[in-house]
Design a protein around this motif. Sequence first.
Motif, PDB file in Angstrom:
ATOM      1  N   ILE A   8      49.714   7.853  -8.290  1.00 26.33           N
ATOM      2  CA  ILE A   8      49.421   6.463  -7.916  1.00 26.33           C
ATOM      3  C   ILE A   8      49.735   6.240  -6.449  1.00 26.33           C
ATOM      4  O   ILE A   8      48.958   5.619  -5.712  1.00 26.33           O
ATOM      5  CB  ILE A   8      50.203   5.482  -8.823  1.00 26.33           C
ATOM      6  CG1 ILE A   8      49.648   5.541 -10.251  1.00 26.33           C
ATOM      7  CG2 ILE A   8      50.113   4.064  -8.271  1.00 26.33           C
ATOM      8  CD1 ILE A   8      50.471   4.769 -11.251  1.00 26.33           C
ATOM      9  N   ASP A   9      50.889   6.755  -6.000  1.00 21.24           N
ATOM     10  CA  ASP A   9      51.259   6.607  -4.583  1.00 21.24           C
ATOM     11  C   ASP A   9      50.242   7.296  -3.680  1.00 21.24           C
ATOM     12  O   ASP A   9      49.859   6.770  -2.625  1.00 21.24           O
ATOM     13  CB  ASP A   9      52.655   7.167  -4.333  1.00 21.24           C
ATOM     14  CG  ASP A   9      53.754   6.301  -4.937  1.00 21.24           C
ATOM     15  OD1 ASP A   9      53.464   5.111  -5.204  1.00 21.24           O
ATOM     16  OD2 ASP A   9      54.871   6.809  -5.133  1.00 21.24           O
ATOM     17  N   ALA A  10      49.762   8.492  -4.093  1.00 20.02           N
ATOM     18  CA  ALA A  10      48.769   9.213  -3.287  1.00 20.02           C
ATOM     19  C   ALA A  10      47.451   8.432  -3.241  1.00 20.02           C
ATOM     20  O   ALA A  10      46.817   8.332  -2.187  1.00 20.02           O
ATOM     21  CB  ALA A  10      48.541  10.605  -3.858  1.00 20.02           C
ATOM     22  N   ALA A  11      47.050   7.859  -4.369  1.00 19.52           N
ATOM     23  CA  ALA A  11      45.823   7.068  -4.401  1.00 19.52           C
ATOM     24  C   ALA A  11      45.957   5.822  -3.536  1.00 19.52           C
ATOM     25  O   ALA A  11      45.014   5.439  -2.820  1.00 19.52           O
ATOM     26  CB  ALA A  11      45.480   6.692  -5.841  1.00 19.52           C
ATOM     27  N   LEU A  12      47.111   5.184  -3.591  1.00 19.84           N
ATOM     28  CA  LEU A  12      47.328   4.003  -2.749  1.00 19.84           C
ATOM     29  C   LEU A  12      47.301   4.373  -1.265  1.00 19.84           C
ATOM     30  O   LEU A  12      46.756   3.627  -0.447  1.00 19.84           O
ATOM     31  CB  LEU A  12      48.652   3.329  -3.108  1.00 19.84           C
ATOM     32  CG  LEU A  12      48.675   2.545  -4.413  1.00 19.84           C
ATOM     33  CD1 LEU A  12      50.084   2.064  -4.719  1.00 19.84           C
ATOM     34  CD2 LEU A  12      47.711   1.374  -4.335  1.00 19.84           C
ATOM     35  N   ARG A  16      44.786   2.956   1.520  1.00 22.93           N
ATOM     36  CA  ARG A  16      45.228   2.358   2.792  1.00 22.93           C
ATOM     37  C   ARG A  16      44.537   3.014   3.980  1.00 22.93           C
ATOM     38  O   ARG A  16      44.125   2.339   4.927  1.00 22.93           O
ATOM     39  CB  ARG A  16      46.742   2.482   2.930  1.00 22.93           C
ATOM     40  CG  ARG A  16      47.509   1.491   2.127  1.00 22.93           C
ATOM     41  CD  ARG A  16      49.001   1.522   2.487  1.00 22.93           C
ATOM     42  NE  ARG A  16      49.764   0.919   1.417  1.00 22.93           N
ATOM     43  CZ  ARG A  16      50.591   1.547   0.599  1.00 22.93           C
ATOM     44  NH1 ARG A  16      50.810   2.840   0.766  1.00 22.93           N
ATOM     45  NH2 ARG A  16      51.213   0.913  -0.344  1.00 22.93           N
ATOM     46  N   GLN A  17      44.412   4.337   3.953  1.00 20.06           N
ATOM     47  CA  GLN A  17      43.751   5.046   5.047  1.00 20.06           C
ATOM     48  C   GLN A  17      42.274   4.660   5.144  1.00 20.06           C
ATOM     49  O   GLN A  17      41.757   4.439   6.244  1.00 20.06           O
ATOM     50  CB  GLN A  17      43.894   6.556   4.861  1.00 20.06           C
ATOM     51  CG  GLN A  17      45.290   7.058   5.091  1.00 20.06           C
ATOM     52  CD  GLN A  17      45.412   8.542   4.757  1.00 20.06           C
ATOM     53  OE1 GLN A  17      44.467   9.156   4.275  1.00 20.06           O
ATOM     54  NE2 GLN A  17      46.591   9.105   5.022  1.00 20.06           N
ATOM     55  N   ILE A  18      41.624   4.576   4.000  1.00 15.51           N
ATOM     56  CA  ILE A  18      40.214   4.155   3.998  1.00 15.51           C
ATOM     57  C   ILE A  18      40.100   2.738   4.523  1.00 15.51           C
ATOM     58  O   ILE A  18      39.215   2.423   5.320  1.00 15.51           O
ATOM     59  CB  ILE A  18      39.614   4.288   2.581  1.00 15.51           C
ATOM     60  CG1 ILE A  18      39.503   5.768   2.205  1.00 15.51           C
ATOM     61  CG2 ILE A  18      38.257   3.606   2.496  1.00 15.51           C
ATOM     62  CD1 ILE A  18      39.131   6.009   0.750  1.00 15.51           C
ATOM     63  N   TRP A  19      41.018   1.859   4.104  1.00 11.91           N
ATOM     64  CA  TRP A  19      40.994   0.459   4.557  1.00 11.91           C
ATOM     65  C   TRP A  19      41.196   0.378   6.066  1.00 11.91           C
ATOM     66  O   TRP A  19      40.496  -0.373   6.750  1.00 11.91           O
ATOM     67  CB  TRP A  19      42.058  -0.331   3.815  1.00 11.91           C
ATOM     68  CG  TRP A  19      42.074  -1.770   4.194  1.00 11.91           C
ATOM     69  CD1 TRP A  19      42.971  -2.395   5.000  1.00 11.91           C
ATOM     70  CD2 TRP A  19      41.122  -2.759   3.805  1.00 11.91           C
ATOM     71  NE1 TRP A  19      42.640  -3.714   5.128  1.00 11.91           N
ATOM     72  CE2 TRP A  19      41.506  -3.965   4.401  1.00 11.91           C
ATOM     73  CE3 TRP A  19      39.983  -2.747   3.014  1.00 11.91           C
ATOM     74  CZ2 TRP A  19      40.806  -5.149   4.238  1.00 11.91           C
ATOM     75  CZ3 TRP A  19      39.283  -3.924   2.839  1.00 11.91           C
ATOM     76  CH2 TRP A  19      39.688  -5.093   3.442  1.00 11.91           C
TER      77      TRP A  19
END
Length: 104
Positions: A8-12, A16-19
């Motif tokens: 979950i942390d990796a997906a978040l 964030r990087q994509i955002w």
Amino acid sequence: MAKDEVEIDAALERTRQIWKCMMMRVRGLWEHIASGQGPREAMAGGVGVRYQPPAPEPAGPTQLAHTLWQTYGPNLTALLYALSKPPSPPSSPFPSDKRYSVYV
């Protein structure tokens, strides 16, 4: 449970990087729009090259006549051609071929 938290942390973090990347692109686009550069300047790289719009066409009666002829000329020509031909005789709703005649 700890494994799921890591995923979950990796997906978040990826989200964030994509955002951040999207926001940088949106900001860059907004700055480009706000700077007043037109699309031609953007294509030319914006290095001191200003887009010169084409000179306006001359106005007046000649331009008006030319524009009207371009717009309505083909239709007017077709109408005058159709009116100059003699009218064709009306066609009969019944075929004239003897094969279809009732009185053979």
